[in-house]
Design a protein around this motif. Structure first.
Motif, mmCIF file in Angstrom:
data_model
loop_
_atom_site.group_PDB
_atom_site.id
_atom_site.type_symbol
_atom_site.label_atom_id
_atom_site.label_comp_id
_atom_site.label_asym_id
_atom_site.label_seq_id
_atom_site.Cartn_x
_atom_site.Cartn_y
_atom_site.Cartn_z
ATOM 1 N N LYS A 1 0.654 -1.262 0.012
ATOM 2 C CA LYS A 1 0.146 -0.238 0.026
ATOM 3 C C LYS A 1 0.803 1.473 -0.005
ATOM 4 O O LYS A 1 0.658 2.434 -0.706
ATOM 5 C CB LYS A 1 -0.895 0.039 1.320
ATOM 6 C CG LYS A 1 -2.149 -1.218 1.189
ATOM 7 C CD LYS A 1 -2.793 -0.983 2.420
ATOM 8 C CE LYS A 1 -3.916 -1.910 2.267
ATOM 9 N NZ LYS A 1 -4.730 -1.793 3.690
ATOM 10 N N SER A 2 1.982 1.241 0.576
ATOM 11 C CA SER A 2 2.915 2.454 0.748
ATOM 12 C C SER A 2 3.488 2.557 -0.565
ATOM 13 O O SER A 2 3.513 3.606 -0.947
ATOM 14 C CB SER A 2 3.923 2.046 1.739
ATOM 15 O OG SER A 2 5.088 3.069 1.604
ATOM 16 N N TYR A 3 3.940 1.495 -1.300
ATOM 17 C CA TYR A 3 4.614 1.725 -2.558
ATOM 18 C C TYR A 3 3.489 2.527 -3.444
ATOM 19 O O TYR A 3 3.930 3.118 -4.411
ATOM 20 C CB TYR A 3 4.809 0.216 -3.091
ATOM 21 C CG TYR A 3 6.182 -0.106 -2.523
ATOM 22 C CD1 TYR A 3 7.299 0.801 -2.590
ATOM 23 C CD2 TYR A 3 6.509 -1.392 -2.479
ATOM 24 C CE1 TYR A 3 8.734 0.168 -2.212
ATOM 25 C CE2 TYR A 3 7.744 -1.860 -1.898
ATOM 26 C CZ TYR A 3 8.904 -0.849 -1.930
ATOM 27 O OH TYR A 3 9.993 -1.698 -1.573
ATOM 28 N N GLU A 4 2.100 1.806 -3.418
ATOM 29 C CA GLU A 4 1.232 2.560 -4.341
ATOM 30 C C GLU A 4 0.968 3.952 -3.980
ATOM 31 O O GLU A 4 1.037 4.524 -5.151
ATOM 32 C CB GLU A 4 -0.240 1.600 -4.306
ATOM 33 C CG GLU A 4 -1.323 2.125 -5.247
ATOM 34 C CD GLU A 4 -2.288 0.918 -5.045
ATOM 35 O OE1 GLU A 4 -2.316 0.047 -5.519
ATOM 36 O OE2 GLU A 4 -3.527 1.601 -4.724
ATOM 37 N N ALA A 5 0.879 4.524 -2.661
ATOM 38 C CA ALA A 5 0.824 5.696 -2.426
ATOM 39 C C ALA A 5 1.963 6.382 -2.968
ATOM 40 O O ALA A 5 1.653 7.829 -3.536
ATOM 41 C CB ALA A 5 0.834 6.059 -1.112
ATOM 42 N N VAL A 6 3.251 6.063 -2.939
ATOM 43 C CA VAL A 6 4.310 6.801 -3.357
ATOM 44 C C VAL A 6 4.266 6.928 -4.942
ATOM 45 O O VAL A 6 4.694 7.733 -5.508
ATOM 46 C CB VAL A 6 5.581 6.143 -3.118
ATOM 47 C CG1 VAL A 6 6.867 6.626 -3.596
ATOM 48 C CG2 VAL A 6 5.853 6.138 -1.346
ATOM 49 N N ALA A 7 4.019 5.823 -5.768
ATOM 50 C CA ALA A 7 3.859 5.877 -6.950
ATOM 51 C C ALA A 7 2.800 7.003 -7.405
ATOM 52 O O ALA A 7 3.152 7.703 -8.451
ATOM 53 C CB ALA A 7 3.255 4.664 -7.513
ATOM 54 N N PHE A 8 1.600 7.016 -7.066
ATOM 55 C CA PHE A 8 0.651 8.092 -7.203
ATOM 56 C C PHE A 8 1.206 9.425 -6.949
ATOM 57 O O PHE A 8 1.289 10.506 -7.789
ATOM 58 C CB PHE A 8 -0.687 8.054 -6.534
ATOM 59 C CG PHE A 8 -1.625 6.891 -7.225
ATOM 60 C CD1 PHE A 8 -1.879 7.267 -8.396
ATOM 61 C CD2 PHE A 8 -1.841 5.787 -6.522
ATOM 62 C CE1 PHE A 8 -2.897 6.378 -9.105
ATOM 63 C CE2 PHE A 8 -2.737 4.891 -7.142
ATOM 64 C CZ PHE A 8 -3.395 5.062 -8.491
ATOM 65 N N ALA A 9 1.991 9.661 -5.779
ATOM 66 C CA ALA A 9 2.699 10.804 -5.575
ATOM 67 C C ALA A 9 3.773 11.248 -6.531
ATOM 68 O O ALA A 9 4.006 12.636 -6.654
ATOM 69 C CB ALA A 9 3.123 10.691 -4.005
ATOM 70 N N LYS A 10 4.375 10.359 -7.141
ATOM 71 C CA LYS A 10 5.541 10.747 -8.017
ATOM 72 C C LYS A 10 4.734 10.729 -9.506
ATOM 73 O O LYS A 10 5.459 11.339 -10.611
ATOM 74 C CB LYS A 10 6.470 9.489 -8.307
ATOM 75 C CG LYS A 10 7.266 9.274 -6.855
ATOM 76 C CD LYS A 10 8.340 8.127 -7.148
ATOM 77 C CE LYS A 10 9.225 8.045 -5.936
ATOM 78 N NZ LYS A 10 10.235 8.971 -5.911
ATOM 79 N N GLY A 11 3.411 10.714 -9.712
ATOM 80 C CA GLY A 11 2.855 11.320 -10.820
ATOM 81 C C GLY A 11 2.419 10.166 -11.994
ATOM 82 O O GLY A 11 1.798 10.469 -12.692
ATOM 83 N N PHE A 12 2.439 8.839 -11.402
ATOM 84 C CA PHE A 12 2.007 7.906 -12.308
ATOM 85 C C PHE A 12 0.487 8.034 -12.383
ATOM 86 O O PHE A 12 -0.210 8.469 -11.475
ATOM 87 C CB PHE A 12 1.923 6.545 -11.668
ATOM 88 C CG PHE A 12 3.583 6.088 -11.809
ATOM 89 C CD1 PHE A 12 4.124 5.544 -12.975
ATOM 90 C CD2 PHE A 12 4.460 6.265 -10.675
ATOM 91 C CE1 PHE A 12 5.407 5.012 -13.270
ATOM 92 C CE2 PHE A 12 5.780 5.785 -10.991
ATOM 93 C CZ PHE A 12 6.009 5.188 -12.094
ATOM 94 N N LEU A 13 -0.067 7.834 -13.590
ATOM 95 C CA LEU A 13 -1.645 8.081 -13.883
ATOM 96 C C LEU A 13 -2.407 6.522 -12.896
ATOM 97 O O LEU A 13 -3.468 6.747 -12.552
ATOM 98 C CB LEU A 13 -1.969 7.711 -15.305
ATOM 99 C CG LEU A 13 -1.730 9.220 -16.208
ATOM 100 C CD1 LEU A 13 -2.087 8.791 -17.628
ATOM 101 C CD2 LEU A 13 -2.542 10.336 -15.552
ATOM 102 N N MET A 14 -1.765 5.601 -12.856
ATOM 103 C CA MET A 14 -2.301 4.437 -12.328
ATOM 104 C C MET A 14 -1.062 3.709 -11.598
ATOM 105 O O MET A 14 0.161 3.607 -11.940
ATOM 106 C CB MET A 14 -2.685 3.587 -13.563
ATOM 107 C CG MET A 14 -4.334 3.835 -13.510
ATOM 108 S SD MET A 14 -5.347 3.188 -11.815
ATOM 109 C CE MET A 14 -5.084 1.553 -12.016
ATOM 110 N N ALA A 15 -1.410 2.948 -10.421
ATOM 111 C CA ALA A 15 -0.570 2.168 -9.927
ATOM 112 C C ALA A 15 -1.243 1.080 -9.333
ATOM 113 O O ALA A 15 -2.335 1.287 -8.808
ATOM 114 C CB ALA A 15 0.305 3.084 -8.765
ATOM 115 N N SER A 16 -0.904 -0.074 -9.384
ATOM 116 C CA SER A 16 -1.451 -1.220 -8.877
ATOM 117 C C SER A 16 -0.430 -1.841 -7.900
ATOM 118 O O SER A 16 0.753 -2.484 -8.419
ATOM 119 C CB SER A 16 -2.085 -2.051 -9.938
ATOM 120 O OG SER A 16 -2.639 -3.461 -9.176
ATOM 121 N N SER A 17 -0.377 -1.961 -6.747
ATOM 122 C CA SER A 17 0.469 -2.781 -5.812
ATOM 123 C C SER A 17 -0.029 -3.514 -4.664
ATOM 124 O O SER A 17 -0.839 -3.045 -3.819
ATOM 125 C CB SER A 17 1.435 -1.532 -5.363
ATOM 126 O OG SER A 17 2.259 -2.064 -4.377
#
Length: 320
Positions: free
Chosen positions: A276-292
């Protein structure tokens, strides 16, 4: 009928003879959060029948995906083209290695027929590595895309391609066929490439994804990794930055699961909270979508994720 004597005197050939000399790595017991139900629903059997009837290979079966029961029960299947034999022997992969046979000229039509019969709104097409082919199989990818478009024009198409290493012009052929999503997995962090993905080159894969956007900015790009191979958290975060520098839209992160004792060992099981933490970071970095998540795979929920991807792009453009 095969008897016990037959089995002893004529033992079946191992699935991975090329990995036979590797040391044994005991397979660890999976934690509760990774358990899945065994497949067997009527729709699962129907999907299995359509796949077999058309002589297709699926990565769901070949790679031993833990989500096969869920996906096939929803008539979702990831088609694996160009045979079931890969020219590389990655330490994590359950697809067999060897010299592949010739391409099947009927395969593009057979895949398109199956997509039509399954009534797929979104399909994922992947392949083995075909280093033996001059174009790495790029023209075959394009032919499959074209055949699906002809039979099911409303179906959106996602390709999960090899890296086309040292295959000049191959990427351009696939991009020209205009898939809706171009996926190429990095698989792991760069420090693990020599032991996990020795036939590939990390920065070549980054450049491949970047080049897709240069050729056609409208195509969504996607990449995925496995965790639990001994990587450090800061390495995963740097990998995210590398993907964003290549304008990749979508990242998937899942737990590595060891197929056999001859494959790379699981260093640890990553917890659901870490995912869940990786997913939150991915969205914060600007990915349109993240699935983790532990059971996330490149094509798991691909259709639903594509709709979210498209909606997120539209929202971002509207907010500018």
């Amino acid at each position: 009928m095969v008897t016990l004597v037959d089995t002893i005197s004529n033992p079946p050939k191992p699935r991975h003879p090329e990995k036979a000399r590797r040391p044994d790595n005991p397979i660890q017991r999976k934690p509760d959060w990774i358990r899945v139900r065994a497949p067997g629903s009527p729709v699962f059997r129907e999907t299995h029948g359509i796949v077999k009837e058309n002589g297709l290979v699926t990565v769901c079966e070949e790679a031993g995906c833990p989500n096969i029961g869920e996906c096939w029960s929803k008539k979702h299947a990831t088609m694996m083209i160009m045979g079931d034999t890969c020219t590389r022997a990655c330490a994590f992969c359950n697809v067999k290695t060897g010299m592949p046979g010739p391409l099947d000229p009927a395969e593009p039509d057979n895949v398109a027929i199956a997509v039509e019969k399954l009534g797929l709104s979104h399909v994922v097409i992947t392949s083995v590595d075909r280093d033996d082919l001059a174009d790495g199989g790029a023209a075959h990818f394009a032919a499959v895309i074209g055949a699906i478009r002809a039979r099911s024009p409303k179906t959106t198409i996602e390709v999960l391609t090899p890296d086309f290493l040292r295959k000049d012009g191959a990427l351009e052929v696939v991009v020209a066929a205009r898939p809706d999503v171009f996926n190429h997995n990095l698989e792991t962090v760069p420090s693990k490439y020599l032991t996990v993905r020795p036939g590939a080159r990390y920065f070549h894969s980054i450049r491949l994804l970047q080049r897709v956007k240069e050729l056609d900015p409208t195509i969504f790009t996607k990449s995925g990794i496995m965790v639990g191979l001994g990587e450090e958290r800061n390495e995963v975060l740097q990998l995210m930055d590398d993907l964003r520098s290549a304008e990749v839209d979508f990242i998937t992160i899942g737990q590595y699961l060891q197929p056999t004792s001859k494959h790379h060992p699981i260093v640890r099981f990553v917890t659901p909270d870490e995912f869940k933490s990786y997913e939150a970071v991915a969205f914060a970095k600007g990915f349109l979508m993240a699935s983790s998540s532990p059971l996330t795979r490149s094509s798991h929920h691909a259709g639903e994720d594509f709709e979210r991807l498209r909606a997120n792009r539209a929202a971002r453009l509207a907010g500018r």
